[in-house]
Design an enzyme around this catalytic site. Structure first.
Site, PDB file in Angstrom:
ATOM      1  N   ASP A  45      -9.840  53.564  -0.788  1.00  0.00           N
ATOM      2  CA  ASP A  45     -10.025  52.111  -0.803  1.00  0.00           C
ATOM      3  C   ASP A  45      -8.889  51.415  -0.066  1.00  0.00           C
ATOM      4  O   ASP A  45      -7.746  51.871  -0.099  1.00  0.00           O
ATOM      5  CB  ASP A  45     -10.081  51.616  -2.257  1.00  0.00           C
ATOM      6  CG  ASP A  45     -10.620  50.203  -2.376  1.00  0.00           C
ATOM      7  OD1 ASP A  45     -11.289  49.730  -1.435  1.00  0.00           O
ATOM      8  OD2 ASP A  45     -10.360  49.565  -3.404  1.00  0.00           O
ATOM      9  N   GLY A  46      -9.212  50.310   0.584  1.00  0.00           N
ATOM     10  CA  GLY A  46      -8.187  49.482   1.190  1.00  0.00           C
ATOM     11  C   GLY A  46      -8.228  49.401   2.707  1.00  0.00           C
ATOM     12  O   GLY A  46      -7.356  48.778   3.319  1.00  0.00           O
ATOM     13  N   ASN A  47      -9.236  50.005   3.338  1.00  0.00           N
ATOM     14  CA  ASN A  47      -9.315  49.953   4.801  1.00  0.00           C
ATOM     15  C   ASN A  47      -9.420  48.515   5.310  1.00  0.00           C
ATOM     16  O   ASN A  47      -8.759  48.128   6.283  1.00  0.00           O
ATOM     17  CB  ASN A  47     -10.519  50.749   5.303  1.00  0.00           C
ATOM     18  CG  ASN A  47     -10.351  52.243   5.104  1.00  0.00           C
ATOM     19  OD1 ASN A  47      -9.252  52.737   4.930  1.00  0.00           O
ATOM     20  ND2 ASN A  47     -11.460  52.961   5.121  1.00  0.00           N
ATOM     21  N   ARG A  49      -8.559  45.647   3.790  1.00  0.00           N
ATOM     22  CA  ARG A  49      -7.342  44.867   3.556  1.00  0.00           C
ATOM     23  C   ARG A  49      -6.222  45.271   4.512  1.00  0.00           C
ATOM     24  O   ARG A  49      -5.446  44.440   4.969  1.00  0.00           O
ATOM     25  CB  ARG A  49      -6.894  45.034   2.105  1.00  0.00           C
ATOM     26  CG  ARG A  49      -7.498  44.010   1.163  1.00  0.00           C
ATOM     27  CD  ARG A  49      -7.284  44.380  -0.275  1.00  0.00           C
ATOM     28  NE  ARG A  49      -8.158  45.493  -0.674  1.00  0.00           N
ATOM     29  CZ  ARG A  49      -8.073  46.098  -1.848  1.00  0.00           C
ATOM     30  NH1 ARG A  49      -7.159  45.708  -2.715  1.00  0.00           N
ATOM     31  NH2 ARG A  49      -8.908  47.067  -2.148  1.00  0.00           N
ATOM     32  N   ARG A  58     -12.182  44.808  10.747  1.00  0.00           N
ATOM     33  CA  ARG A  58     -12.364  45.796   9.672  1.00  0.00           C
ATOM     34  C   ARG A  58     -12.634  47.186  10.226  1.00  0.00           C
ATOM     35  O   ARG A  58     -12.225  48.189   9.649  1.00  0.00           O
ATOM     36  CB  ARG A  58     -13.508  45.359   8.755  1.00  0.00           C
ATOM     37  CG  ARG A  58     -13.171  44.183   7.858  1.00  0.00           C
ATOM     38  CD  ARG A  58     -14.381  43.766   7.018  1.00  0.00           C
ATOM     39  NE  ARG A  58     -14.829  44.840   6.136  1.00  0.00           N
ATOM     40  CZ  ARG A  58     -14.313  45.076   4.927  1.00  0.00           C
ATOM     41  NH1 ARG A  58     -13.316  44.331   4.462  1.00  0.00           N
ATOM     42  NH2 ARG A  58     -14.788  46.053   4.183  1.00  0.00           N
ATOM     43  N   SER A  90     -20.835  54.439  -0.848  1.00  0.00           N
ATOM     44  CA  SER A  90     -21.551  54.341  -2.116  1.00  0.00           C
ATOM     45  C   SER A  90     -22.925  53.726  -1.927  1.00  0.00           C
ATOM     46  O   SER A  90     -23.214  53.104  -0.886  1.00  0.00           O
ATOM     47  CB  SER A  90     -20.748  53.492  -3.108  1.00  0.00           C
ATOM     48  OG  SER A  90     -20.835  52.117  -2.756  1.00  0.00           O
ATOM     49  N   ASN A  93     -22.630  50.162  -1.116  1.00  0.00           N
ATOM     50  CA  ASN A  93     -22.085  49.741   0.178  1.00  0.00           C
ATOM     51  C   ASN A  93     -23.146  49.204   1.136  1.00  0.00           C
ATOM     52  O   ASN A  93     -22.815  48.547   2.135  1.00  0.00           O
ATOM     53  CB  ASN A  93     -21.333  50.895   0.854  1.00  0.00           C
ATOM     54  CG  ASN A  93     -19.981  51.170   0.232  1.00  0.00           C
ATOM     55  OD1 ASN A  93     -19.448  52.273   0.327  1.00  0.00           O
ATOM     56  ND2 ASN A  93     -19.398  50.169  -0.436  1.00  0.00           N
ATOM     57  N   ARG A 218     -10.337  50.475 -11.330  1.00  0.00           N
ATOM     58  CA  ARG A 218     -11.706  50.787 -11.742  1.00  0.00           C
ATOM     59  C   ARG A 218     -12.145  52.062 -11.031  1.00  0.00           C
ATOM     60  O   ARG A 218     -11.566  52.456 -10.020  1.00  0.00           O
ATOM     61  CB  ARG A 218     -12.653  49.634 -11.408  1.00  0.00           C
ATOM     62  CG  ARG A 218     -12.653  49.202  -9.957  1.00  0.00           C
ATOM     63  CD  ARG A 218     -13.646  48.075  -9.716  1.00  0.00           C
ATOM     64  NE  ARG A 218     -13.629  47.645  -8.329  1.00  0.00           N
ATOM     65  CZ  ARG A 218     -12.841  46.673  -7.842  1.00  0.00           C
ATOM     66  NH1 ARG A 218     -12.015  46.037  -8.668  1.00  0.00           N
ATOM     67  NH2 ARG A 218     -12.881  46.337  -6.566  1.00  0.00           N
ATOM     68  N   SER A 220     -15.419  52.553 -10.018  1.00  0.00           N
ATOM     69  CA  SER A 220     -16.443  52.196  -9.028  1.00  0.00           C
ATOM     70  C   SER A 220     -17.624  53.163  -8.980  1.00  0.00           C
ATOM     71  O   SER A 220     -18.061  53.576  -7.902  1.00  0.00           O
ATOM     72  CB  SER A 220     -15.799  52.073  -7.639  1.00  0.00           C
ATOM     73  OG  SER A 220     -14.879  51.000  -7.608  1.00  0.00           O
TER      74      SER A 220
END
Length: 280
Positions: A45-47, A49, A58, A90, A93, A218, A220
């Site tokens: 997670d975090g790509n 941001r 992104r 996911s 997504n 979390r 997810s």
């Protein structure tokens, strides 16, 4: 117990990692190589941001994240981790803009093709978890090719969770069991072992360690059944910045945890003997 219990799992050889930084050397010195996790699961997670902070699109974050995945895969393979599962895409997504999901599917296809030499060089066997039949035809074709090309490899099992959801996995497993029961005209209680045999991860040990980057607290909808007793480590590091040192740091933290699976440590603060001493 943290110790790898499977007798056929070879121990890691730090020299297989090649040149290491001073920080990595310090972390390796803290590790007991006989007590590494057998199965590591990662929520990458975090790509987005990461890209936002650098004023990049992104897509740049996702592409940078594939380099982190490569480092993580190669490091785990060389450290003789038995299985590594990466949460790549996911079922939720698909709610993202079509331009982004199309890019992610194309990036996946590029990755499977470009990284195959690394996969083969490290003796990695590939598996895919999720509802693959709902993915684009080209993606399915590349997935089948990757599985076939690596089927005879005997090293780490690399699982990519694509179009994956933990609840969907459990539903799929139960539907398979129901279909099997109907075909056999059998009516018996469903056991945990039976459910496990019908999960996407059948045949693999449950994750010992779940890592989530970017600081979100979390899971997810990831491996909901399998992580029942996993040690969870959340790091503030965004996925593109999750380098080899951060992975080794996660292993060090894992070995500090006491895994009791609902029991108590003999002589520990919760044991009967300790309770008697406290009560005197």
């Amino acid at each position: 117990m943290l110790t790898k219990s499977h007798p056929n799992i070879p121990l890691a050889d730090p020299s297989a990692l090649g040149p290491v930084t001073p920080e990595e050397a310090q972390l390796l010195a803290k590790l007991d190589l006989a007590r590494l996790p057998r199965h590591v699961a990662v929520i990458m997670d975090g790509n987005g941001r990461w890209a936002q902070r650098k004023h990049l699109p992104r897509a740049a974050g996702h592409r940078s994240g594939t380099q982190t995945a490569r480092t993580t895969i190669e490091t785990c393979a060389r450290m003789k981790i038995e299985a590594l599962t990466l949460y790549a895409f996911s079922v939720e997504n698909w709610r993202r803009p079509k331009t982004e999901t199309d890019f992610l599917m194309q990036l996946l296809r590029e990755y499977l093709r470009q990284e195959m030499p690394l996969i083969q060089r490290n003796n990695i066997r590939m598996r895919f978890l999720g509802r693959s039949r709902e993915l684009p035809a080209g993606v399915q074709q590349d997935m089948r090719a990757a599985v076939e090309k690596t089927a005879k490899n005997t090293g780490m099992v690399l699982c990519l969770a694509l179009n994956y959801g933990g609840r969907a996995e459990i539903v799929d497993a139960l539907n398979e069991i129901v279909e099997q029961r109907n075909g056999e005209s059998r009516n018996a209680p469903v056991t945990e072992e039976e459910v496990s045999r019908h999960l996407y991860t059948a045949g693999l040990p449950d994750p010992d360690l779940l890592i989530r980057s970017s600081g979100e607290m979390r899971v997810s909808n990831f491996l909901l059944w399998q992580i029942a007793y996993a040690e969870i480590l959340v790091t503030e590091t965004l996925w593109p910045d999750f380098n080899r040192a951060r992975l080794l740091e996660a292993f060090v933290e894992f070995q500090k945890r006491e895994r009791r699976y609902g029991g108590i440590r003999e002589g520990g603060p919760d044991s009967e003997e300790s309770a008697r001493v406290v009560g005197q």
